[in-house]
Scaffold this motif. Structure first.
Motif, PDB file in Angstrom:
ATOM      1  N   ARG A 103       3.862   2.851   0.507  1.00 36.28           N
ATOM      2  CA  ARG A 103       2.542   2.249   0.702  1.00 36.28           C
ATOM      3  C   ARG A 103       1.518   3.360   0.862  1.00 36.28           C
ATOM      4  N   LYS A 130      -1.972  -0.278  -0.992  1.00 35.66           N
ATOM      5  CA  LYS A 130      -1.237  -0.702  -2.190  1.00 35.66           C
ATOM      6  C   LYS A 130       0.205  -0.188  -2.135  1.00 35.66           C
ATOM      7  N   VAL A 131       1.169  -1.034  -2.538  1.00 34.67           N
ATOM      8  CA  VAL A 131       2.574  -0.631  -2.622  1.00 34.67           C
ATOM      9  C   VAL A 131       2.801  -0.055  -4.015  1.00 34.67           C
TER      10      VAL A 131
END
Length: 119
Positions: free
Chosen positions: A47, A74-75
Motif C-alpha cells: 500500500r 492505493k494497493v
C-alpha cells in the motif's frame, strides 16, 4: 557510482524490460520438479504510504525518468525488490506491475503479507 553498481542497475533495468516484453507475448510454461506445469509466481502486494502519492520511475534511482504516479493509499502489485538509491535510509526499490513495469521506493510502500522476493 562504481562500475559494479552501474552494471548491476543496467542489468536490473534490462530485466525489467524483458519482463515487460513477457506481458505482451506471454510467459513460456515451465516445468516444476514433478514434471507438471509450474504454478504462477507468488503475488506480492503493498500500500502506498506517501502522502502526496508515489512517483514511479524507469530505474531504481531517484534521478531516473518518472513514468507515472500512484495515489496515497492505493494497493499495488510488486514483482520483486532490488537495491538502488537510498531514500530516507532505505535503499530497497520495488518493481511494480500495475499497468506499467516501473520502480517505486520501498520506503513509501507498506507490505501487505509476505515481503517481496529479490529480483
Amino acid at each position: 557510482m562504481s562500475l559494479r553498481t552501474t552494471v548491476t542497475r543496467l542489468g536490473v533495468v534490462a530485466a525489467g524490460g524483458a519482463l515487460a516484453a513477457l506481458t505482451v507475448t506471454g510467459p513460456a510454461t515451465a516445468l516444476d520438479d514433478t514434471g507438471g506445469a509450474d504454478k504462477k509466481p507468488p503475488v506480492y502486494k503493498g500500500r502506498v504510504t506517501a502522502k502526496s502519492g508515489l512517483l514511479l520511475r524507469t530505474a531504481p534511482t531517484r534521478g531516473s525518468k518518472v513514468v507515472r504516479s500512484v495515489p496515497h493509499g492505493k494497493v499495488v502489485t510488486i514483482f520483486c525488490k532490488t537495491k538502488g538509491d537510498r531514500v530516507v535510509n532505505n535503499n530497497l526499490w520495488y518493481l511494480l506491475t500495475d499497468g506499467t513495469w516501473a520502480w517505486g521506493s520501498a520506503h513509501y510502500i507498506a507490505n501487505i503479507g509476505k515481503v517481496p522476493r529479490w529480483c
